[in-house]
Enzyme design. Structure first.
Site, mmCIF file in Angstrom:
data_model
loop_
_atom_site.group_PDB
_atom_site.id
_atom_site.type_symbol
_atom_site.label_atom_id
_atom_site.label_comp_id
_atom_site.label_asym_id
_atom_site.label_seq_id
_atom_site.Cartn_x
_atom_site.Cartn_y
_atom_site.Cartn_z
ATOM 1 N N HIS A 163 34.986 41.996 38.249
ATOM 2 C CA HIS A 163 35.214 41.844 36.806
ATOM 3 C C HIS A 163 36.161 42.934 36.286
ATOM 4 O O HIS A 163 37.191 42.638 35.672
ATOM 5 C CB HIS A 163 33.860 41.910 36.084
ATOM 6 C CG HIS A 163 33.946 41.794 34.595
ATOM 7 N ND1 HIS A 163 33.662 40.633 33.927
ATOM 8 C CD2 HIS A 163 34.289 42.690 33.630
ATOM 9 C CE1 HIS A 163 33.829 40.815 32.627
ATOM 10 N NE2 HIS A 163 34.202 42.056 32.416
ATOM 11 N N GLU A 164 35.828 44.183 36.570
ATOM 12 C CA GLU A 164 36.659 45.280 36.059
ATOM 13 C C GLU A 164 38.043 45.264 36.701
ATOM 14 O O GLU A 164 39.031 45.676 36.081
ATOM 15 C CB GLU A 164 35.971 46.637 36.265
ATOM 16 C CG GLU A 164 34.575 46.776 35.622
ATOM 17 C CD GLU A 164 34.511 46.432 34.134
ATOM 18 O OE1 GLU A 164 35.551 46.522 33.460
ATOM 19 O OE2 GLU A 164 33.412 46.064 33.655
ATOM 20 N N GLU B 267 39.228 39.847 28.310
ATOM 21 C CA GLU B 267 38.033 39.341 28.983
ATOM 22 C C GLU B 267 38.376 38.101 29.816
ATOM 23 O O GLU B 267 37.723 37.825 30.824
ATOM 24 C CB GLU B 267 36.957 39.028 27.936
ATOM 25 C CG GLU B 267 35.559 38.920 28.481
ATOM 26 C CD GLU B 267 35.022 40.207 29.100
ATOM 27 O OE1 GLU B 267 35.611 41.290 28.885
ATOM 28 O OE2 GLU B 267 34.018 40.120 29.816
ATOM 29 N N HIS C 153 40.279 43.166 34.585
ATOM 30 C CA HIS C 153 40.795 43.946 33.449
ATOM 31 C C HIS C 153 41.929 44.863 33.915
ATOM 32 O O HIS C 153 42.960 44.990 33.256
ATOM 33 C CB HIS C 153 39.677 44.814 32.858
ATOM 34 C CG HIS C 153 38.672 44.077 32.009
ATOM 35 N ND1 HIS C 153 39.016 43.386 30.875
ATOM 36 C CD2 HIS C 153 37.326 43.944 32.116
ATOM 37 C CE1 HIS C 153 37.925 42.864 30.311
ATOM 38 N NE2 HIS C 153 36.882 43.183 31.052
#
Ligand code: ZN
Length: 502
Positions: free
Chosen positions: A262-263, A301, A266
Protein backbone atom coordinates in the site's frame (compact mmCIF):
# COMPACT_ATOMS: atom_id res chain seq x y z
CA UNK A 1 8.39 39.71 -16.88
CA UNK A 2 10.00 36.71 -15.27
CA UNK A 3 8.93 33.70 -13.24
CA UNK A 4 12.21 33.47 -11.34
CA UNK A 5 11.23 35.40 -8.16
CA UNK A 6 7.97 33.42 -7.99
CA UNK A 7 9.85 30.12 -8.34
CA UNK A 8 12.30 31.18 -5.63
CA UNK A 9 9.50 32.12 -3.21
CA UNK A 10 7.56 28.90 -3.78
CA UNK A 11 10.79 26.90 -3.53
CA UNK A 12 11.31 28.36 -0.06
CA UNK A 13 7.71 27.56 0.96
CA UNK A 14 8.22 23.98 -0.24
CA UNK A 15 11.52 23.77 1.68
CA UNK A 16 9.80 24.82 4.92
CA UNK A 17 7.00 22.29 4.40
CA UNK A 18 9.45 19.48 3.55
CA UNK A 19 11.36 20.30 6.74
CA UNK A 20 8.09 20.15 8.72
CA UNK A 21 7.33 16.75 7.15
CA UNK A 22 10.80 15.48 8.03
CA UNK A 23 10.20 16.43 11.67
CA UNK A 24 6.87 14.57 11.50
CA UNK A 25 8.53 11.48 9.99
CA UNK A 26 11.12 11.58 12.77
CA UNK A 27 8.44 11.96 15.46
CA UNK A 28 6.71 8.82 14.20
CA UNK A 29 9.78 6.62 13.65
CA UNK A 30 12.81 7.68 15.71
CA UNK A 31 11.97 10.35 18.30
CA UNK A 32 11.98 9.41 21.99
CA UNK A 33 8.55 9.94 23.59
CA UNK A 34 9.84 12.89 25.61
CA UNK A 35 10.28 14.96 22.47
CA UNK A 36 6.56 15.13 21.70
CA UNK A 37 5.66 18.45 23.33
CA UNK A 38 8.47 20.55 21.83
CA UNK A 39 8.31 18.72 18.51
CA UNK A 40 4.68 19.78 18.05
CA UNK A 41 5.78 23.41 18.50
CA UNK A 42 8.66 23.03 16.04
CA UNK A 43 6.39 21.66 13.34
CA UNK A 44 3.77 24.35 13.95
CA UNK A 45 6.45 27.06 13.69
CA UNK A 46 7.66 25.77 10.32
CA UNK A 47 4.13 25.52 8.91
CA UNK A 48 3.31 29.00 10.17
CA UNK A 49 6.50 30.29 8.53
CA UNK A 50 5.38 28.69 5.24
CA UNK A 51 1.95 30.34 5.54
CA UNK A 52 3.49 33.72 6.38
CA UNK A 53 5.82 33.48 3.39
CA UNK A 54 2.88 32.63 1.14
CA UNK A 55 1.02 35.70 2.37
CA UNK A 56 4.12 37.95 2.44
CA UNK A 57 5.01 41.02 0.39
CA UNK A 58 7.81 39.32 -1.53
CA UNK A 59 5.36 36.65 -2.69
CA UNK A 60 2.78 39.28 -3.65
CA UNK A 61 5.35 41.08 -5.81
CA UNK A 62 6.63 37.81 -7.33
CA UNK A 63 3.07 36.66 -8.07
CA UNK A 64 2.27 39.94 -9.73
CA UNK A 65 5.23 39.51 -12.09
CA UNK A 66 4.43 35.83 -12.60
CA UNK A 67 0.81 36.54 -13.46
CA UNK A 68 1.95 38.77 -16.29
CA UNK A 69 4.64 36.29 -17.38
CA UNK A 70 2.08 33.52 -17.96
CA UNK A 71 -0.43 35.73 -19.78
CA UNK A 72 -1.13 34.19 -23.18
CA UNK A 73 -0.01 30.70 -22.14
CA UNK A 74 -2.60 27.92 -22.48
CA UNK A 75 -4.69 27.68 -19.32
CA UNK A 76 -3.39 24.16 -18.55
CA UNK A 77 0.28 25.01 -19.14
CA UNK A 78 2.32 23.96 -16.10
CA UNK A 79 3.42 27.53 -15.33
CA UNK A 80 -0.08 28.95 -15.79
CA UNK A 81 -1.46 26.29 -13.46
CA UNK A 82 1.25 26.96 -10.85
CA UNK A 83 0.46 30.67 -10.81
CA UNK A 84 -3.33 30.13 -10.72
CA UNK A 85 -3.07 27.58 -7.89
CA UNK A 86 -0.82 29.88 -5.88
CA UNK A 87 -3.18 32.84 -6.30
CA UNK A 88 -6.08 30.65 -5.13
CA UNK A 89 -4.09 29.46 -2.11
CA UNK A 90 -3.13 33.00 -1.13
CA UNK A 91 -6.80 34.04 -1.37
CA UNK A 92 -7.81 31.00 0.69
CA UNK A 93 -5.36 31.67 3.53
CA UNK A 94 -6.10 35.39 3.52
CA UNK A 95 -9.72 34.53 4.42
CA UNK A 96 -8.72 32.50 7.49
CA UNK A 97 -7.85 34.60 10.58
CA UNK A 98 -4.42 33.79 12.07
CA UNK A 99 -6.10 33.29 15.48
CA UNK A 100 -8.24 30.50 14.04
CA UNK A 101 -5.20 28.77 12.50
CA UNK A 102 -3.45 28.92 15.88
CA UNK A 103 -6.51 27.73 17.79
CA UNK A 104 -6.81 24.68 15.51
CA UNK A 105 -3.09 23.88 15.83
CA UNK A 106 -3.17 24.20 19.64
CA UNK A 107 -6.31 22.09 19.90
CA UNK A 108 -4.79 19.32 17.77
CA UNK A 109 -2.01 18.66 20.30
CA UNK A 110 -4.45 18.54 23.23
CA UNK A 111 -7.11 16.57 21.35
CA UNK A 112 -4.64 13.90 20.23
CA UNK A 113 -3.36 13.43 23.78
CA UNK A 114 -6.94 13.18 25.09
CA UNK A 115 -7.94 10.78 22.31
CA UNK A 116 -4.95 8.50 22.98
CA UNK A 117 -5.92 8.22 26.64
CA UNK A 118 -9.65 7.90 25.85
CA UNK A 119 -9.01 5.08 23.39
CA UNK A 120 -6.77 3.19 25.82
CA UNK A 121 -9.42 3.29 28.52
CA UNK A 122 -12.36 3.16 26.08
CA UNK A 123 -13.73 6.27 27.79
CA UNK A 124 -15.45 8.55 25.27
CA UNK A 125 -16.11 11.23 27.91
CA UNK A 126 -12.37 12.04 28.04
CA UNK A 127 -12.35 12.92 24.34
CA UNK A 128 -15.83 14.44 23.90
CA UNK A 129 -15.02 18.04 25.00
CA UNK A 130 -12.06 18.12 22.58
CA UNK A 131 -14.17 16.74 19.75
CA UNK A 132 -16.83 19.33 20.51
CA UNK A 133 -14.20 22.05 20.16
CA UNK A 134 -12.82 20.43 17.00
CA UNK A 135 -16.25 20.53 15.36
CA UNK A 136 -16.79 24.12 16.49
CA UNK A 137 -13.46 25.24 14.97
CA UNK A 138 -14.14 23.25 11.79
CA UNK A 139 -17.42 25.14 11.42
CA UNK A 140 -15.61 28.45 11.97
CA UNK A 141 -13.05 27.40 9.38
CA UNK A 142 -15.75 26.48 6.86
CA UNK A 143 -17.48 29.81 7.43
CA UNK A 144 -14.18 31.66 6.95
CA UNK A 145 -13.22 30.00 3.66
CA UNK A 146 -16.81 29.86 2.36
CA UNK A 147 -19.00 27.20 0.74
CA UNK A 148 -22.07 27.03 -1.44
CA UNK A 149 -24.49 24.44 -0.10
CA UNK A 150 -23.10 22.76 3.01
CA UNK A 151 -20.45 23.57 5.62
CA UNK A 152 -19.02 20.10 5.06
CA UNK A 153 -18.17 21.07 1.46
CA UNK A 154 -15.53 23.49 2.69
CA UNK A 155 -13.86 20.78 4.80
CA UNK A 156 -13.93 17.99 2.22
CA UNK A 157 -12.59 20.51 -0.31
CA UNK A 158 -9.37 20.73 1.72
CA UNK A 159 -8.65 17.08 0.90
CA UNK A 160 -10.62 16.40 -2.30
CA UNK A 161 -11.31 19.61 -4.20
CA UNK A 162 -14.61 19.47 -6.09
CA UNK A 163 -16.34 16.92 -3.86
CA UNK A 164 -19.31 18.06 -1.79
CA UNK A 165 -21.78 16.55 0.67
CA UNK A 166 -24.17 16.24 -2.28
CA UNK A 167 -21.77 14.59 -4.73
CA UNK A 168 -20.63 12.18 -2.02
CA UNK A 169 -24.22 11.25 -1.15
CA UNK A 170 -24.79 10.31 -4.82
CA UNK A 171 -21.55 8.31 -5.02
CA UNK A 172 -22.27 6.48 -1.77
CA UNK A 173 -25.86 5.66 -2.77
CA UNK A 174 -24.56 4.00 -5.95
CA UNK A 175 -21.91 2.07 -4.01
CA UNK A 176 -24.32 0.98 -1.27
CA UNK A 177 -26.78 -0.38 -3.82
CA UNK A 178 -24.02 -2.18 -5.72
CA UNK A 179 -22.19 -3.62 -2.69
CA UNK A 180 -25.26 -4.93 -0.80
CA UNK A 181 -26.01 -7.97 -3.03
CA UNK A 182 -22.30 -8.91 -3.29
CA UNK A 183 -21.96 -8.73 0.49
CA UNK A 184 -25.09 -10.84 0.97
CA UNK A 185 -23.73 -13.50 -1.35
CA UNK A 186 -20.31 -13.47 0.35
CA UNK A 187 -21.90 -13.84 3.77
CA UNK A 188 -23.63 -17.03 2.68
CA UNK A 189 -20.28 -18.75 2.09
CA UNK A 190 -18.02 -20.26 4.74
CA UNK A 191 -14.99 -17.99 5.29
CA UNK A 192 -11.66 -19.30 4.00
CA UNK A 193 -9.17 -20.82 6.41
CA UNK A 194 -6.79 -18.20 7.80
CA UNK A 195 -5.36 -19.68 11.02
CA UNK A 196 -1.88 -20.00 9.47
CA UNK A 197 -1.55 -16.21 9.20
CA UNK A 198 -0.95 -16.07 12.98
CA UNK A 199 1.97 -18.50 13.25
CA UNK A 200 4.58 -16.23 14.85
CA UNK A 201 6.27 -14.70 11.80
CA UNK A 202 9.68 -13.13 12.49
CA UNK A 203 9.99 -9.49 11.51
CA UNK A 204 13.15 -10.02 9.40
CA UNK A 205 11.37 -12.27 6.90
CA UNK A 206 8.35 -9.96 6.65
CA UNK A 207 10.60 -7.00 5.99
CA UNK A 208 12.83 -8.75 3.45
CA UNK A 209 9.92 -10.13 1.43
CA UNK A 210 7.91 -6.87 1.55
CA UNK A 211 10.87 -4.77 0.49
CA UNK A 212 11.81 -7.13 -2.36
CA UNK A 213 8.28 -6.78 -3.76
CA UNK A 214 8.34 -2.99 -3.29
CA UNK A 215 11.50 -2.87 -5.40
CA UNK A 216 9.94 -5.16 -8.00
CA UNK A 217 7.03 -2.68 -8.22
CA UNK A 218 9.60 0.02 -8.99
CA UNK A 219 10.25 1.68 -5.60
CA UNK A 220 13.71 3.24 -5.87
CA UNK A 221 15.62 2.68 -2.62
CA UNK A 222 18.31 5.19 -3.59
CA UNK A 223 15.53 7.75 -3.06
CA UNK A 224 13.60 5.89 -0.39
CA UNK A 225 13.71 3.77 2.75
CA UNK A 226 11.47 1.61 4.91
CA UNK A 227 11.17 2.16 8.66
CA UNK A 228 9.02 0.87 11.51
CA UNK A 229 6.17 2.87 13.02
CA UNK A 230 2.89 2.50 14.94
CA UNK A 231 0.49 3.95 12.33
CA UNK A 232 2.03 3.31 8.87
CA UNK A 233 2.34 6.16 6.36
CA UNK A 234 4.33 7.40 3.36
CA UNK A 235 5.98 10.82 3.28
CA UNK A 236 8.15 12.69 0.80
CA UNK A 237 10.63 15.54 1.04
CA UNK A 238 10.67 16.15 -2.73
CA UNK A 239 10.66 13.21 -5.17
CA UNK A 240 14.32 12.57 -4.31
CA UNK A 241 13.53 11.30 -0.79
CA UNK A 242 10.28 9.36 -0.47
CA UNK A 243 9.97 7.17 2.62
CA UNK A 244 7.57 4.44 3.66
CA UNK A 245 6.86 2.87 7.04
CA UNK A 246 5.15 -0.24 8.32
CA UNK A 247 4.53 -2.21 11.51
CA UNK A 248 5.19 -5.91 12.04
CA UNK A 249 2.90 -8.27 13.91
CA UNK A 250 4.15 -11.81 14.41
CA UNK A 251 0.53 -12.99 14.74
CA UNK A 252 -0.80 -11.36 11.56
CA UNK A 253 1.43 -11.77 8.50
CA UNK A 254 -0.68 -9.82 5.93
CA UNK A 255 -0.59 -6.65 8.06
CA UNK A 256 2.98 -5.65 7.22
CA UNK A 257 3.00 -7.16 3.72
CA UNK A 258 -0.10 -5.44 2.35
CA UNK A 259 0.86 -2.38 4.39
CA UNK A 260 4.19 -2.21 2.52
CA UNK A 261 2.49 -2.78 -0.86
CA UNK A 262 0.00 0.00 0.00
CA UNK A 263 2.63 2.54 1.04
CA UNK A 264 4.74 1.58 -1.98
CA UNK A 265 1.82 2.67 -4.20
CA UNK A 266 1.87 6.09 -2.50
CA UNK A 267 5.66 6.23 -2.84
CA UNK A 268 5.64 5.38 -6.56
CA UNK A 269 3.36 8.38 -7.17
CA UNK A 270 5.75 10.73 -5.37
CA UNK A 271 8.98 9.30 -6.79
CA UNK A 272 7.67 9.65 -10.35
CA UNK A 273 6.44 13.23 -10.33
CA UNK A 274 8.11 15.14 -13.18
CA UNK A 275 11.47 16.41 -11.81
CA UNK A 276 10.61 19.81 -13.33
CA UNK A 277 7.87 20.13 -10.67
CA UNK A 278 10.32 19.73 -7.75
CA UNK A 279 10.04 22.64 -5.25
CA UNK A 280 7.20 24.19 -7.26
CA UNK A 281 3.48 24.72 -6.66
CA UNK A 282 2.84 21.56 -8.69
CA UNK A 283 4.48 19.49 -5.93
CA UNK A 284 3.04 21.43 -2.97
CA UNK A 285 -0.43 21.43 -1.42
CA UNK A 286 -0.51 25.17 -0.71
CA UNK A 287 -4.02 25.04 0.78
CA UNK A 288 -3.30 22.17 3.19
CA UNK A 289 0.28 23.44 3.65
CA UNK A 290 1.84 20.07 2.97
CA UNK A 291 4.64 19.16 0.55
CA UNK A 292 3.12 16.51 -1.71
CA UNK A 293 3.18 15.77 -5.43
CA UNK A 294 -0.13 13.87 -5.64
CA UNK A 295 -3.05 15.92 -6.89
CA UNK A 296 -5.59 15.01 -4.18
CA UNK A 297 -5.85 12.68 -1.20
CA UNK A 298 -8.21 10.47 -3.20
CA UNK A 299 -5.87 10.34 -6.20
CA UNK A 300 -3.03 9.42 -3.83
CA UNK A 301 -5.08 6.68 -2.23
CA UNK A 302 -5.96 5.34 -5.70
CA UNK A 303 -2.30 4.52 -6.24
CA UNK A 304 -1.86 2.73 -2.92
CA UNK A 305 -5.09 0.78 -3.43
CA UNK A 306 -4.19 -0.11 -6.99
CA UNK A 307 -0.93 -1.79 -6.00
CA UNK A 308 -2.34 -3.28 -2.82
CA UNK A 309 -5.63 -4.66 -4.16
CA UNK A 310 -5.46 -4.85 -7.95
CA UNK A 311 -1.86 -6.03 -8.21
CA UNK A 312 -1.01 -7.80 -4.93
CA UNK A 313 -4.38 -9.10 -3.76
CA UNK A 314 -4.77 -11.34 -6.84
CA UNK A 315 -4.31 -15.08 -7.52
CA UNK A 316 -1.67 -14.30 -10.17
CA UNK A 317 0.46 -12.32 -7.75
CA UNK A 318 0.53 -15.12 -5.19
CA UNK A 319 1.05 -17.80 -7.83
CA UNK A 320 4.21 -15.87 -8.76
CA UNK A 321 5.45 -14.77 -5.35
CA UNK A 322 4.17 -17.25 -2.77
CA UNK A 323 7.24 -19.50 -3.25
CA UNK A 324 9.46 -16.53 -2.31
CA UNK A 325 7.40 -15.89 0.82
CA UNK A 326 7.54 -19.58 1.64
CA UNK A 327 11.34 -19.48 1.32
CA UNK A 328 11.39 -16.86 4.10
CA UNK A 329 9.06 -18.96 6.28
CA UNK A 330 9.58 -22.62 5.31
CA UNK A 331 8.29 -24.06 8.59
CA UNK A 332 5.35 -21.70 9.12
CA UNK A 333 4.04 -22.06 5.56
CA UNK A 334 4.97 -25.70 4.93
CA UNK A 335 1.35 -26.86 4.67
CA UNK A 336 0.03 -23.80 2.79
CA UNK A 337 -0.10 -23.20 -0.96
CA UNK A 338 -0.60 -20.06 -3.10
CA UNK A 339 -4.33 -20.61 -3.54
CA UNK A 340 -4.93 -21.08 0.19
CA UNK A 341 -2.82 -18.02 0.96
CA UNK A 342 -4.73 -15.89 -1.56
CA UNK A 343 -8.07 -17.10 -0.15
CA UNK A 344 -6.96 -16.23 3.39
CA UNK A 345 -5.90 -12.67 2.50
CA UNK A 346 -9.09 -12.02 0.51
CA UNK A 347 -11.67 -13.33 2.96
CA UNK A 348 -14.64 -11.05 3.49
CA UNK A 349 -15.97 -10.82 7.01
CA UNK A 350 -17.66 -7.78 8.58
CA UNK A 351 -15.71 -6.45 11.58
CA UNK A 352 -15.57 -3.43 13.87
CA UNK A 353 -12.27 -1.94 12.76
CA UNK A 354 -11.94 0.11 9.56
CA UNK A 355 -8.21 -0.46 9.04
CA UNK A 356 -8.67 -4.23 9.27
CA UNK A 357 -11.73 -4.32 6.98
CA UNK A 358 -11.77 -6.36 3.78
CA UNK A 359 -12.30 -4.77 0.36
CA UNK A 360 -16.01 -5.52 0.38
CA UNK A 361 -16.96 -3.90 3.70
CA UNK A 362 -14.29 -1.18 3.82
CA UNK A 363 -16.39 1.48 2.14
CA UNK A 364 -19.31 0.90 4.52
CA UNK A 365 -16.97 1.96 7.35
CA UNK A 366 -16.16 5.12 5.39
CA UNK A 367 -19.80 5.92 4.61
CA UNK A 368 -20.66 5.66 8.30
CA UNK A 369 -17.97 8.19 9.22
CA UNK A 370 -18.90 10.60 6.43
CA UNK A 371 -22.60 10.40 7.31
CA UNK A 372 -21.83 11.21 10.96
CA UNK A 373 -19.29 13.98 10.37
CA UNK A 374 -21.60 15.62 7.82
CA UNK A 375 -24.36 15.62 10.46
CA UNK A 376 -21.94 17.03 13.07
CA UNK A 377 -20.94 19.87 10.74
CA UNK A 378 -24.58 20.62 9.94
CA UNK A 379 -25.55 20.62 13.62
CA UNK A 380 -27.96 17.73 13.06
CA UNK A 381 -25.98 15.55 15.46
CA UNK A 382 -24.33 16.51 18.76
CA UNK A 383 -20.99 15.20 19.98
CA UNK A 384 -22.72 13.63 22.99
CA UNK A 385 -25.10 11.69 20.71
CA UNK A 386 -22.27 10.55 18.41
CA UNK A 387 -21.41 7.19 20.07
CA UNK A 388 -25.07 6.13 19.98
CA UNK A 389 -25.39 7.14 16.33
CA UNK A 390 -22.16 5.26 15.54
CA UNK A 391 -23.33 2.04 17.16
CA UNK A 392 -26.75 2.27 15.52
CA UNK A 393 -25.19 2.72 12.06
CA UNK A 394 -22.85 -0.26 12.60
CA UNK A 395 -25.87 -2.38 13.41
CA UNK A 396 -27.79 -1.08 10.38
CA UNK A 397 -24.94 -1.47 7.85
CA UNK A 398 -22.89 -4.42 9.11
CA UNK A 399 -25.26 -6.10 11.55
CA UNK A 400 -22.68 -5.80 14.33
CA UNK A 401 -23.11 -4.78 17.97
CA UNK A 402 -20.20 -2.52 18.97
CA UNK A 403 -18.79 -3.82 22.29
CA UNK A 404 -16.98 -0.64 23.44
CA UNK A 405 -15.93 2.83 22.29
CA UNK A 406 -12.38 1.65 21.61
CA UNK A 407 -13.71 -0.62 18.86
CA UNK A 408 -16.30 1.97 17.88
CA UNK A 409 -16.28 5.74 17.81
CA UNK A 410 -12.76 6.10 19.28
CA UNK A 411 -10.87 3.88 16.82
CA UNK A 412 -9.61 6.49 14.31
CA UNK A 413 -7.05 9.25 14.83
CA UNK A 414 -8.57 11.58 12.19
CA UNK A 415 -11.04 13.63 14.24
CA UNK A 416 -8.48 14.19 17.00
CA UNK A 417 -6.14 15.59 14.32
CA UNK A 418 -8.80 18.03 13.12
CA UNK A 419 -9.17 16.13 9.81
CA UNK A 420 -12.91 16.51 9.46
CA UNK A 421 -13.68 15.81 5.79
CA UNK A 422 -10.77 13.47 4.99
CA UNK A 423 -12.55 10.10 5.27
CA UNK A 424 -14.27 10.22 1.84
CA UNK A 425 -10.87 10.20 0.13
CA UNK A 426 -10.34 6.51 1.01
CA UNK A 427 -13.43 5.45 -0.90
CA UNK A 428 -12.62 7.83 -3.75
CA UNK A 429 -9.22 6.11 -3.93
CA UNK A 430 -10.88 2.69 -4.20
CA UNK A 431 -13.22 3.89 -6.94
CA UNK A 432 -10.47 5.63 -8.88
CA UNK A 433 -8.08 2.67 -8.65
CA UNK A 434 -10.63 0.37 -10.29
CA UNK A 435 -11.37 2.95 -12.96
CA UNK A 436 -7.67 3.30 -13.80
CA UNK A 437 -7.14 -0.48 -13.86
CA UNK A 438 -10.01 -0.90 -16.29
CA UNK A 439 -8.42 1.73 -18.50
CA UNK A 440 -5.07 -0.10 -18.35
CA UNK A 441 -6.80 -3.32 -19.47
CA UNK A 442 -8.40 -1.60 -22.47
CA UNK A 443 -5.44 0.59 -23.31
CA UNK A 444 -2.48 -1.70 -22.80
CA UNK A 445 -3.36 -5.40 -22.50
CA UNK A 446 0.39 -6.09 -22.67
CA UNK A 447 0.81 -4.46 -19.25
CA UNK A 448 -1.69 -6.91 -17.77
CA UNK A 449 -0.02 -9.86 -19.52
CA UNK A 450 3.35 -8.72 -18.13
CA UNK A 451 1.95 -8.73 -14.58
CA UNK A 452 1.20 -12.41 -15.04
CA UNK A 453 4.96 -12.87 -15.53
CA UNK A 454 5.66 -10.74 -12.44
CA UNK A 455 6.87 -7.89 -14.65
CA UNK A 456 5.34 -4.70 -13.28
CA UNK A 457 7.32 -2.20 -15.35
CA UNK A 458 4.72 -1.79 -18.16
CA UNK A 459 1.99 -1.05 -15.59
CA UNK A 460 4.27 1.46 -13.88
CA UNK A 461 5.03 3.05 -17.28
CA UNK A 462 1.30 3.47 -17.97
CA UNK A 463 0.66 5.00 -14.54
CA UNK A 464 3.71 7.27 -14.81
CA UNK A 465 2.44 8.66 -18.12
CA UNK A 466 -1.22 8.92 -17.11
CA UNK A 467 -0.99 9.95 -13.46
CA UNK A 468 2.31 10.22 -11.63
CA UNK A 469 4.40 12.60 -13.73
CA UNK A 470 1.75 15.33 -13.74
CA UNK A 471 2.02 16.02 -10.01
CA UNK A 472 -0.65 18.57 -9.09
CA UNK A 473 -0.92 20.10 -12.57
CA UNK A 474 -4.32 18.52 -13.26
CA UNK A 475 -7.20 18.15 -10.81
CA UNK A 476 -8.45 14.67 -9.99
CA UNK A 477 -11.35 14.52 -12.45
CA UNK A 478 -9.31 16.24 -15.14
CA UNK A 479 -6.65 13.57 -14.67
CA UNK A 480 -9.29 10.82 -14.83
CA UNK A 481 -10.88 12.19 -18.01
CA UNK A 482 -7.47 12.34 -19.68
CA UNK A 483 -6.57 8.81 -18.52
CA UNK A 484 -9.92 6.99 -18.79
CA UNK A 485 -12.25 9.26 -20.78
CA UNK A 486 -14.56 9.78 -17.78
CA UNK A 487 -14.72 11.66 -14.49
CA UNK A 488 -14.97 9.60 -11.28
CA UNK A 489 -17.29 6.64 -11.99
CA UNK A 490 -18.27 3.91 -9.47
CA UNK A 491 -19.16 1.31 -12.15
CA UNK A 492 -15.65 -0.17 -12.66
CA UNK A 493 -15.22 -0.52 -8.89
CA UNK A 494 -18.51 -2.38 -8.52
CA UNK A 495 -17.51 -4.64 -11.43
CA UNK A 496 -14.19 -5.31 -9.68
CA UNK A 497 -15.87 -6.20 -6.36
CA UNK A 498 -18.43 -8.42 -8.11
CA UNK A 499 -15.70 -10.27 -10.00
CA UNK A 500 -13.63 -10.81 -6.86
CA UNK A 501 -16.33 -11.47 -4.26
CA UNK A 502 -19.54 -12.16 -6.22
ZN1 ZN B 1 -3.06 5.19 1.98
Amino acid sequence: MTLEPFRAEIGAVNDLLCAASLLTWDSRTMMPAGGAATRGLQIATLIRAARDRLLGDAMARALDQARRAVEGLPEDHADARAVAQTLAAVAHHARVPAALVEARAALRTQAQAAWTQARETSDYALFAPHLDETVRLARDYADAVGYEAHRYDAMVGLFEPGETARSLADLFAALRAGIAPILDAARGRAPARSDFLARGYAMEGQRAFGLSIAERFGYDLRRGRLDTTVHPFEVSFTREDVRITTRYRPDYLPGSLFGIFHETGHALYEQNVDPAHTRTTLATDLIGLYAVGGTSFGAHESQSRLWENHVARTPTFWANHFPELQAHFPAELADVDADAFYAAVTRAEPGFIRVEADELTYDLHIMLRVELETALMAGDLTVSDLPGAWDETMRRDLDLVVPDARRGVLQDVHWSSGYVGSFPTYTIGNVMAAQLMEAVREDDPGAVAAMERADYAPLADWLRAAVWRHGRRFGRDELLVRATGRALDPAPYLRHLAAKYG
